[in-house]
Motif scaffolding. Sequence first.
Motif, PDB file in Angstrom:
ATOM      1  N   ILE A  64     -49.294 -13.795  30.635  1.00 55.42           N
ATOM      2  CA  ILE A  64     -49.523 -12.274  31.367  1.00 55.42           C
ATOM      3  C   ILE A  64     -48.685 -11.977  32.067  1.00 55.42           C
ATOM      4  N   SER A  65     -48.086 -10.562  32.030  1.00 58.70           N
ATOM      5  CA  SER A  65     -47.388 -10.262  32.905  1.00 58.70           C
ATOM      6  C   SER A  65     -47.926  -9.355  33.924  1.00 58.70           C
ATOM      7  N   LYS A  66     -47.880  -9.124  35.265  1.00 62.75           N
ATOM      8  CA  LYS A  66     -48.499  -8.234  36.068  1.00 62.75           C
ATOM      9  C   LYS A  66     -47.399  -7.364  36.574  1.00 62.75           C
ATOM     10  N   ASP A  67     -47.083  -6.569  35.661  1.00 58.43           N
ATOM     11  CA  ASP A  67     -45.654  -5.522  35.918  1.00 58.43           C
ATOM     12  C   ASP A  67     -45.820  -4.754  37.269  1.00 58.43           C
ATOM     13  N   MET A  68     -46.936  -4.867  37.903  1.00 61.85           N
ATOM     14  CA  MET A  68     -46.882  -3.723  38.961  1.00 61.85           C
ATOM     15  C   MET A  68     -46.199  -4.616  40.026  1.00 61.85           C
ATOM     16  N   TYR A  69     -45.884  -5.910  40.060  1.00 65.74           N
ATOM     17  CA  TYR A  69     -45.159  -6.610  40.969  1.00 65.74           C
ATOM     18  C   TYR A  69     -43.701  -6.998  40.851  1.00 65.74           C
ATOM     19  N   GLY A  70     -43.186  -6.424  39.577  1.00 61.44           N
ATOM     20  CA  GLY A  70     -41.938  -6.287  39.381  1.00 61.44           C
ATOM     21  C   GLY A  70     -41.201  -7.628  38.934  1.00 61.44           C
ATOM     22  N   GLY A  71     -41.743  -8.668  38.632  1.00 64.62           N
ATOM     23  CA  GLY A  71     -41.093  -9.864  38.021  1.00 64.62           C
ATOM     24  C   GLY A  71     -40.362  -9.736  36.932  1.00 64.62           C
ATOM     25  N   ARG A  72     -40.915  -9.122  35.672  1.00 65.56           N
ATOM     26  CA  ARG A  72     -40.082  -9.079  34.529  1.00 65.56           C
ATOM     27  C   ARG A  72     -38.804  -7.906  34.725  1.00 65.56           C
ATOM     28  N   ARG A  73     -38.936  -7.137  35.546  1.00 60.08           N
ATOM     29  CA  ARG A  73     -37.867  -6.226  35.769  1.00 60.08           C
ATOM     30  C   ARG A  73     -36.739  -6.950  36.520  1.00 60.08           C
ATOM     31  N   LEU A  74     -37.190  -7.882  37.720  1.00 61.28           N
ATOM     32  CA  LEU A  74     -36.175  -8.738  38.327  1.00 61.28           C
ATOM     33  C   LEU A  74     -35.307  -9.566  37.483  1.00 61.28           C
ATOM     34  N   ILE A  75     -36.003 -10.227  36.442  1.00 61.53           N
ATOM     35  CA  ILE A  75     -35.374 -11.335  35.597  1.00 61.53           C
ATOM     36  C   ILE A  75     -34.398 -10.338  34.542  1.00 61.53           C
ATOM     37  N   MET A  76     -34.714  -9.172  34.165  1.00 59.56           N
ATOM     38  CA  MET A  76     -33.993  -8.687  33.370  1.00 59.56           C
ATOM     39  C   MET A  76     -32.741  -7.725  33.982  1.00 59.56           C
ATOM     40  N   ASP A  77     -33.165  -7.344  35.236  1.00 65.78           N
ATOM     41  CA  ASP A  77     -31.807  -6.794  35.804  1.00 65.78           C
ATOM     42  C   ASP A  77     -30.731  -8.112  36.620  1.00 65.78           C
ATOM     43  N   LYS A  78     -31.507  -9.170  36.867  1.00 64.09           N
ATOM     44  CA  LYS A  78     -30.745 -10.100  37.351  1.00 64.09           C
ATOM     45  C   LYS A  78     -30.023 -10.920  36.308  1.00 64.09           C
ATOM     46  N   TYR A  79     -30.465 -11.145  35.242  1.00 64.52           N
ATOM     47  CA  TYR A  79     -29.870 -12.293  34.195  1.00 64.52           C
ATOM     48  C   TYR A  79     -29.856 -11.332  32.840  1.00 64.52           C
ATOM     49  N   GLY A  80     -30.401 -10.358  32.539  1.00 59.90           N
ATOM     50  CA  GLY A  80     -30.300  -9.986  31.247  1.00 59.90           C
ATOM     51  C   GLY A  80     -31.278 -10.669  30.292  1.00 59.90           C
ATOM     52  N   ILE A  81     -32.483 -11.490  30.908  1.00 61.74           N
ATOM     53  CA  ILE A  81     -33.350 -11.968  29.809  1.00 61.74           C
ATOM     54  C   ILE A  81     -34.573 -11.210  29.897  1.00 61.74           C
ATOM     55  N   ARG A  82     -35.037 -10.866  28.799  1.00 57.84           N
ATOM     56  CA  ARG A  82     -36.365 -10.194  28.874  1.00 57.84           C
ATOM     57  C   ARG A  82     -37.480 -11.170  28.628  1.00 57.84           C
ATOM     58  N   VAL A  83     -38.544 -11.047  29.657  1.00 55.80           N
ATOM     59  CA  VAL A  83     -39.485 -11.985  29.729  1.00 55.80           C
ATOM     60  C   VAL A  83     -40.398 -11.502  28.702  1.00 55.80           C
ATOM     61  N   ARG A  84     -41.069 -12.427  27.785  1.00 53.93           N
ATOM     62  CA  ARG A  84     -42.046 -11.916  26.655  1.00 53.93           C
ATOM     63  C   ARG A  84     -43.322 -12.013  27.193  1.00 53.93           C
ATOM     64  N   ALA A  85     -44.002 -10.992  27.170  1.00 55.05           N
ATOM     65  CA  ALA A  85     -45.543 -11.327  27.453  1.00 55.05           C
ATOM     66  C   ALA A  85     -46.493 -10.353  26.589  1.00 55.05           C
ATOM     67  N   PRO A  86     -47.442 -11.191  25.943  1.00 54.83           N
ATOM     68  CA  PRO A  86     -48.377 -10.387  25.087  1.00 54.83           C
ATOM     69  C   PRO A  86     -49.567  -9.720  25.860  1.00 54.83           C
ATOM     70  N   ILE A  87     -49.564  -9.798  27.237  1.00 51.97           N
ATOM     71  CA  ILE A  87     -50.667  -9.160  27.750  1.00 51.97           C
ATOM     72  C   ILE A  87     -50.024  -8.599  28.922  1.00 51.97           C
ATOM     73  N   VAL A  88     -50.113  -7.024  29.321  1.00 51.34           N
ATOM     74  CA  VAL A  88     -49.193  -6.595  30.314  1.00 51.34           C
ATOM     75  C   VAL A  88     -50.143  -5.887  31.275  1.00 51.34           C
ATOM     76  N   LEU A  89     -50.336  -6.052  32.456  1.00 52.84           N
ATOM     77  CA  LEU A  89     -51.130  -5.501  33.490  1.00 52.84           C
ATOM     78  C   LEU A  89     -50.252  -4.508  34.301  1.00 52.84           C
ATOM     79  N   ASP A  90     -50.757  -3.226  34.634  1.00 56.65           N
ATOM     80  CA  ASP A  90     -49.792  -2.543  35.493  1.00 56.65           C
ATOM     81  C   ASP A  90     -50.953  -1.311  35.879  1.00 56.65           C
ATOM     82  N   PHE A  91     -50.401  -0.574  36.768  1.00 54.59           N
ATOM     83  CA  PHE A  91     -51.250   0.650  37.231  1.00 54.59           C
ATOM     84  C   PHE A  91     -50.640   1.867  36.697  1.00 54.59           C
ATOM     85  N   ASP A  92     -51.431   2.667  36.299  1.00 50.06           N
ATOM     86  CA  ASP A  92     -51.029   4.137  35.827  1.00 50.06           C
ATOM     87  C   ASP A  92     -50.759   4.978  36.887  1.00 50.06           C
TER      88      ASP A  92
END
Length: 135
Positions: A95-123
Amino acid sequence: VVVPESYGIPIATLVAERKGKPLAIVRKRNIGIEPEAKVDYASGYESGTYYIYGVNPGERIIIIDDAISTGGTIDSLIGYFINNSVDVAAVACSISKDMYGGRRLIMDKYGIRVRAPIVLDFDDKGNLTVKFELD
């Protein structure tokens, strides 16, 4: 297959078994033998020291965890591994809780995409959304 203790262990065990690869569990406490390394971490829930066993320079790994929120756990591990000549081939979380920015941090810092089949966020209205990313 590398997994931080503890909720991701069942998933990582299954992946390691299916892939025929070894499993290295990053521990939150010393298990009585000298670890290869100690790595400080700070997640959205706690901070402490990880004890790394069974991962050596020159190896290629995937990191699996149960969830990513702020990215603090994964960031600490990737940073250590990259700085110690370990190739981080992929990162996956249930699970990725995208509202907290973790996947974005890892992508921006390392260029690694964190794969997660379930993604939670706020509209844009503040409602919780659930997306399924099955690629």
